[in-house]
Design a protein around this motif. Structure first.
Motif, short mmCIF file in Angstrom:
data_model
loop_
_atom_site.label_atom_id
_atom_site.label_comp_id
_atom_site.label_asym_id
_atom_site.label_seq_id
_atom_site.Cartn_x
_atom_site.Cartn_y
_atom_site.Cartn_z
N UNK A 1 20.71 2.33 31.84
CA UNK A 1 22.05 1.74 31.75
C UNK A 1 22.83 1.96 33.04
N UNK A 2 22.76 3.16 33.58
CA UNK A 2 23.49 3.46 34.82
C UNK A 2 23.00 2.60 35.97
N UNK A 3 21.69 2.48 36.12
CA UNK A 3 21.14 1.65 37.19
C UNK A 3 21.48 0.17 36.98
N UNK A 4 21.41 -0.27 35.74
CA UNK A 4 21.75 -1.66 35.42
C UNK A 4 23.21 -1.97 35.76
N UNK B 1 23.69 -1.99 39.64
CA UNK B 1 23.10 -3.21 40.21
C UNK B 1 23.94 -4.43 39.84
N UNK B 2 24.42 -4.49 38.61
CA UNK B 2 25.26 -5.61 38.19
C UNK B 2 26.57 -5.68 38.96
N UNK B 3 27.22 -4.53 39.13
CA UNK B 3 28.47 -4.51 39.90
C UNK B 3 28.23 -4.82 41.38
N UNK B 4 27.10 -4.39 41.90
CA UNK B 4 26.76 -4.70 43.29
C UNK B 4 26.61 -6.22 43.47
#
Length: 143
Positions: free
Chosen positions: A75-78, A81-84
């Motif tokens: 979840x943290x990585x997702x 990456x989504x905000x990036x």
């Protein structure tokens, strides 16, 4: 900016999904690129248990690790990456809007910082947006 420097927002977002920070490199936003890259590294360090990372030496080991990531790490990585990707898309659209604002709507040439009511390239009048203070002033003076 030159005419060939138009950056596509969807391409910046795509690069940011592949590698966080790569979309910002495409946009030449170097500080933001480093920031997003380090956000992924930080979230990986904070949420991936150290015992999972021990012994990862090859690409196949890394792929096997990705299947074993805990839910909070995924979840943290997702999210990062989504905000990036969203930030890269937003940065590209802001750059495009700034470029469009500095071009003649008729011929597309860049406008100088002169206070002219017409384009010095095509001599067409520069129209103002309806509802703006300049448009209201223009309407009042034309009566």
């Amino acid at each position: 900016m030159s005419e060939g420097s138009h950056k596509r927002p969807w391409l910046a977002a795509f690069f940011a999904v592949l590698v966080p920070g790569a979309g910002h490199v495409y946009l030449r936003a170097w500080f933001r690129a480093l920031l997003w890259f380090w956000m992924v590294v930080l979230s990986f360090v904070l949420f991936v248990p150290e015992e999972l990372v021990d012994g990862v030496t090859t690409f196949d080991d890394a792929m096997a690790l990705s299947a074993q990531l805990p839910a909070e790490a995924q979840i943290a990585l997702f999210v990062v990456i989504g905000f990036s990707a969203a930030d890269a898309y937003w940065q590209a659209t802001q750059t495009r809007q700034r470029e469009i604002g500095q071009r003649c709507p008729n011929c597309g040439h860049e406008l100088d910082d002169l206070e002219l009511d017409f384009c010095h390239w095509c001599t067409e009048p520069l129209t103002t947006e309806p509802g703006s203070a300049d448009a209201e002033l223009e309407d009042a003076t034309s009566r």
